[in-house]
Design a protein around this motif. Structure first.
Motif, PDB file in Angstrom:
ATOM      1  N   LEU A  79       0.828  -1.206   0.000  1.00  0.00           N
ATOM      2  CA  LEU A  79       0.000   0.000   0.000  1.00  0.00           C
ATOM      3  C   LEU A  79       0.865   1.261   0.000  1.00  0.00           C
ATOM      4  N   LEU A  80       1.900   1.257   0.841  1.00  0.00           N
ATOM      5  CA  LEU A  80       2.760   2.437   0.897  1.00  0.00           C
ATOM      6  C   LEU A  80       3.513   2.637  -0.414  1.00  0.00           C
ATOM      7  N   TRP A  81       4.065   1.557  -0.976  1.00  0.00           N
ATOM      8  CA  TRP A  81       4.763   1.694  -2.255  1.00  0.00           C
ATOM      9  C   TRP A  81       3.817   2.202  -3.342  1.00  0.00           C
ATOM     10  N   MET A  82       2.575   1.740  -3.324  1.00  0.00           N
ATOM     11  CA  MET A  82       1.618   2.158  -4.339  1.00  0.00           C
ATOM     12  C   MET A  82       1.284   3.647  -4.204  1.00  0.00           C
ATOM     13  N   ILE A  83       0.931   4.073  -3.007  1.00  0.00           N
ATOM     14  CA  ILE A  83       0.505   5.463  -2.812  1.00  0.00           C
ATOM     15  C   ILE A  83       1.699   6.412  -2.933  1.00  0.00           C
ATOM     16  N   ALA A  84       2.835   6.013  -2.372  1.00  0.00           N
ATOM     17  CA  ALA A  84       4.031   6.851  -2.518  1.00  0.00           C
ATOM     18  C   ALA A  84       4.469   6.936  -3.979  1.00  0.00           C
ATOM     19  N   GLY A  85       4.230   5.867  -4.757  1.00  0.00           N
ATOM     20  CA  GLY A  85       4.540   5.916  -6.187  1.00  0.00           C
ATOM     21  C   GLY A  85       3.675   6.922  -6.918  1.00  0.00           C
ATOM     22  N   ILE A  86       2.388   6.973  -6.563  1.00  0.00           N
ATOM     23  CA  ILE A  86       1.492   7.977  -7.151  1.00  0.00           C
ATOM     24  C   ILE A  86       1.934   9.384  -6.749  1.00  0.00           C
ATOM     25  N   TYR A  87       2.296   9.542  -5.474  1.00  0.00           N
ATOM     26  CA  TYR A  87       2.780  10.814  -4.941  1.00  0.00           C
ATOM     27  C   TYR A  87       4.059  11.242  -5.674  1.00  0.00           C
ATOM     28  N   ALA A  88       4.938  10.258  -5.951  1.00  0.00           N
ATOM     29  CA  ALA A  88       6.217  10.566  -6.581  1.00  0.00           C
ATOM     30  C   ALA A  88       6.035  11.163  -7.975  1.00  0.00           C
ATOM     31  N   ARG A  89       4.968  10.782  -8.646  1.00  0.00           N
ATOM     32  CA  ARG A  89       4.742  11.316  -9.992  1.00  0.00           C
ATOM     33  C   ARG A  89       4.663  12.840  -9.967  1.00  0.00           C
ATOM     34  N   SER A  90       3.924  13.379  -9.009  1.00  0.00           N
ATOM     35  CA  SER A  90       3.824  14.839  -8.915  1.00  0.00           C
ATOM     36  C   SER A  90       5.055  15.444  -8.272  1.00  0.00           C
TER      37      SER A  90
END
Length: 546
Positions: A79-90
């Motif tokens: 879950l953290l890798w997924m959400i942090a990955g989305i966050y990393a895009r911006s």
């Protein structure tokens, strides 16, 4: 079919990394990072009771398995890798370095999630080596002097930890009954292993380094401030849990090893208190969070140590639940620092209220997941001195997290009217929501703690008084904190200036290598070579571990 998800947990990030050999795909990969952890999340939900998957031939014997304890940590980390990955895009934007960041991200994720589904010594060591070595690319990504310094320190300690584990695993395999190198088989034989004390010492050193236990914690407060914000979130939330799952899987609950349980308990308690004392002297909110992670991992080690000392099997799931709660909370709080850094002077509820609730949850605030985690740890900790010290440490956690909130309030963008983009704000709020809601949803099933138990007056008071004490202590810190010494990030490592000077020449050489690695195509070729070397190690290691 569910067993195939265990392989997909490894294979999907690696396949996405291989696809980066195409310039067109490489440019688009930062936008796809949130997809890579999906097989890991699916495995945690669907494959936690699946039969182990064994890939056996004349040269290689690999086992993939997932027990309920590992599934808890795999689900939280995914879950953290997924959400942090989305966050990393911006957060990373579309700059020239975003693609390079994405590649290191994918390789590190492969190892971070892979340790939870590894069922034998060789598979586990390979995954652990991937996460340990590849995380350097996230720590040193910004290529600033602090980032290069952090990268030098990180890779040096990572190699030291790898050597300790390689020796331990070789001794485990050498004395294992038969030819099996399955983790459950070699651990079952460990109490009778003539080298058991050497092995356990090496295991605690190697895994304790990754988890951030004293005195090998020093990489955390140096690496976190240097890394980009999404990388800090996964470093603190997910990557250090490779050390936790190692301690859970490889330390047997055997009455003959009570001395090691006591030693791990003492190390855990010292870590928990020491990190608070150093953390309250820090001004950078990311550094404060790093020391908080060290302190929290000290608490997890204390629970595991008591389980090892008393032979209490409930300690493993209690420690896993405590660690999973930390994954969600700490990941969310690091993302909050990024939101604050992109916001102006005005603070609204989308930052202040969630961050405050999450920070206090780490101290065990009543009606939060932190209170549930403390209740889950009550059984293995017992009612003696250790349990009392852990409760006092919760007051220290509250003090440190309130100190973090004050530091967070001083973090702001250059423009007073700036507002964080939706690409940062939405993932942060989603992570905060999951950190609050998931412990309540999972606690009854995983650790047998219900909402009714947490609402008993005795339980409410036991959870409340450390938070109240921490709140009083933070007032004293605000009043007299200026008189405290300013301990540098990395504390005991930085204070050893003689050692630092002796390593300066080596550091300069490594820094020049790092600057070269920061260029594409060199970075892409390096990643490919690293992946190929790890694959070659599978074949070479199959002889060692059989």
């Amino acid at each position: 079919m569910n067993s195939l998800l265990l392989i997909a947990t490894w294979a999907v990030p690696l396949a996405m990394l291989a696809a980066c050999l195409s310039p067109r795909v490489r440019a688009r990969m930062p936008a796809l990072l949130g997809l890579a952890p999906l097989p890991g999340l699916a495995a945690a939900l669907l494959a936690h009771d699946a039969a182990p998957l064994v890939l056996d031939d004349s040269r290689l014997n690999l086992t993939f398995s997932l027990d309920p304890i590992a599934a808890v940590l795999l689900g939280a980390a995914s879950l953290l890798w997924m959400i942090a990955g989305i966050y990393a895009r911006s957060y990373m934007g579309k700059g020239p370095n975003a693609a390079r960041f994405a590649q290191w991200w994918l390789l590190t994720m492969c190892g971070s999630l892979g340790v939870f589904v590894a069922g034998d010594l060789l598979t586990f060591y390979t995954a652990f080596a991937i996460v340990s070595l590849a995380a350097w690319g996230l720590v040193a990504h910004d290529d600033t002097p602090p980032a290069r310094r952090a990268g030098v320190l990180y890779i040096g300690l990572a190699v030291f930890g790898e050597v300790c584990l390689l020796l331990a695993f070789a001794l485990l395999a050498a004395y294992a009954p038969g030819s099996s190198i399955a983790i459950q088989d070699v651990v079952a034989a460990l109490p009778e292993n003539p080298a058991r004390h050497y092995i356990i010492g090496l295991l605690i050193t190697g895994f304790g380094l990754k988890a951030g236990l004293l005195p090998l914690h020093v990489w955390l407060p140096i690496a976190h401030p240097a890394a980009p914000m999404p990388a800090s979130a996964v470093l603190s939330g997910a990557i250090i849990k490779a050390g936790v799952i190692g301690l859970i899987l490889f330390l047997p609950l055997d009455p003959g090893l009570t001395g090691w349980g006591t030693a791990l308990t003492v190390i855990g308690l010292l870590t928990a208190f020491y990190a608070v004392l150093v953390g309250i002297t820090q001004q950078n909110p990311k550094t404060v969070l790093a020391y908080s992670s060290v302190s929290q991992m000290g608490g997890v080690a204390t629970v595991l140590g008591m389980g090892l000392a008393t032979g209490n099997a409930s300690a493993t799931m209690a420690a896993a639940f405590l660690a999973a709660h930390h994954v969600l909370i700490k990941g969310a709080l690091f993302l909050s620092v990024g939101v604050a850094a992109h916001s102006g002077g005005r603070r609204d509820w989308t930052l202040v209220l969630p961050a405050g609730l999450l920070a206090l949850a780490l101290g065990g605030l009543p009606l939060t997941g932190g209170a549930l985690a403390k209740l889950a740890a009550k059984t293995p900790l017992g009612d003696g001195l250790v349990a009392t010290l852990v409760t006092v440490a919760a007051a220290g956690s509250t003090l440190l997290m309130l100190h973090f909130l004050f530091r967070l309030a001083d973090t702001r963008a250059g423009s007073p009217v700036a507002r964080a983009k939706a690409g940062l704000l939405i993932p942060w709020l989603l992570m905060a929501f999951l950190a609050v809601a998931l412990p309540w949803a999972l606690a009854p099933t995983l650790v047998g703690v219900t909402a009714a138990q947490s609402l008993v007056p005795k339980a409410l008071w036991a959870a409340a008084w450390p938070v109240l004490l921490g709140s009083v202590l933070v007032l004293a810190l605000r009043r007299f904190g200026a008189a405290l010494p300013r301990v540098p990030e990395g504390d005991i490592l930085v204070l050893g200036s003689v050692t630092a000077r002796a390593g300066r020449v080596i550091a300069n050489v490594i820094e020049r290598v790092e600057r070269r690695l920061c260029d594409w195509p060199t970075a892409g070729v390096s990643l490919l070579v690293l992946t190929l070397l790890i694959g070659a190690a599978l074949f070479a290691g199959s002889t060692l571990f059989r």
